[in-house]
Scaffold this motif. Sequence first.
Motif, PDB file in Angstrom:
ATOM      1  N   ASP A  81      10.497 -10.091  -1.191  1.00 11.97           N
ATOM      2  CA  ASP A  81       9.266 -10.385   0.008  1.00 11.97           C
ATOM      3  C   ASP A  81       7.927  -9.443  -0.118  1.00 11.97           C
ATOM      4  OD1 ASP A  81      10.263  -7.613   0.977  1.00 11.97           O
ATOM      5  OD2 ASP A  81      11.675  -8.386   2.444  1.00 11.97           O
ATOM      6  N   THR A  82       8.166  -7.987  -0.854  1.00 10.68           N
ATOM      7  CA  THR A  82       7.362  -6.914  -1.061  1.00 10.68           C
ATOM      8  C   THR A  82       7.121  -6.907  -2.806  1.00 10.68           C
ATOM      9  OG1 THR A  82       7.782  -6.040   1.369  1.00 10.68           O
ATOM     10  CG2 THR A  82       6.182  -4.966  -1.081  1.00 10.68           C
ATOM     11  N   ARG A 152       3.557 -13.388   0.147  1.00 12.28           N
ATOM     12  CA  ARG A 152       4.461 -11.819  -0.006  1.00 12.28           C
ATOM     13  C   ARG A 152       3.668 -10.920   0.187  1.00 12.28           C
ATOM     14  NH1 ARG A 152       6.801 -15.390  -1.421  1.00 12.28           N
ATOM     15  NH2 ARG A 152       8.033 -16.030  -2.300  1.00 12.28           N
TER      16      ARG A 152
END
Length: 173
Positions: A81-82, A152
Amino acid sequence: MKRVAVLGNGGGGKSTLAQAVAAATGLPWHEVDPIQYAPGWVVVPEDEVRAKINAIIDGDQWIIDGFGPWDTIEARCARADTLIFIDHPIWVHFWWAAERQIAAALGEERLGGPDGCPLTTKTRDMFATLWRVHEELRPRLVELVDQHRGQRHVHHIQSPEELDQFLAGVAPR
């Protein structure tokens, strides 16, 4: 932030950043180098490396710091997600890697890295790898990270000052 891929050339501060994010979030931190190398810089078979990295990627929470087979980098980016891409000018990577080599030669303990793998035996290989990553893999990393913008959280750190700012914003729990 539950699944974080930390990418970039060697000597740029990936492990320092990953450790700080792990301390701040409680997420488990996984380095790729100890998965790829057994003591004495013995190369672990790629299928074994791939299986271990993919098992981590399948988890719900992680920070993965490093390279590994390209398909695992793509899989990390797709599942994360990052994304944190440390992308200093090449001279910074060379400079900081040289400082790390000197510190290792003086007996200072290194943050991260594979157990039983002294840095001082790999200086020439390390500098060749830094250049190869910059010339060959960096363009692919830039393209890969750019593909995930908007999907993201992407942090593209391009200078030591930006790295310091990012680290200052990551406060341990």
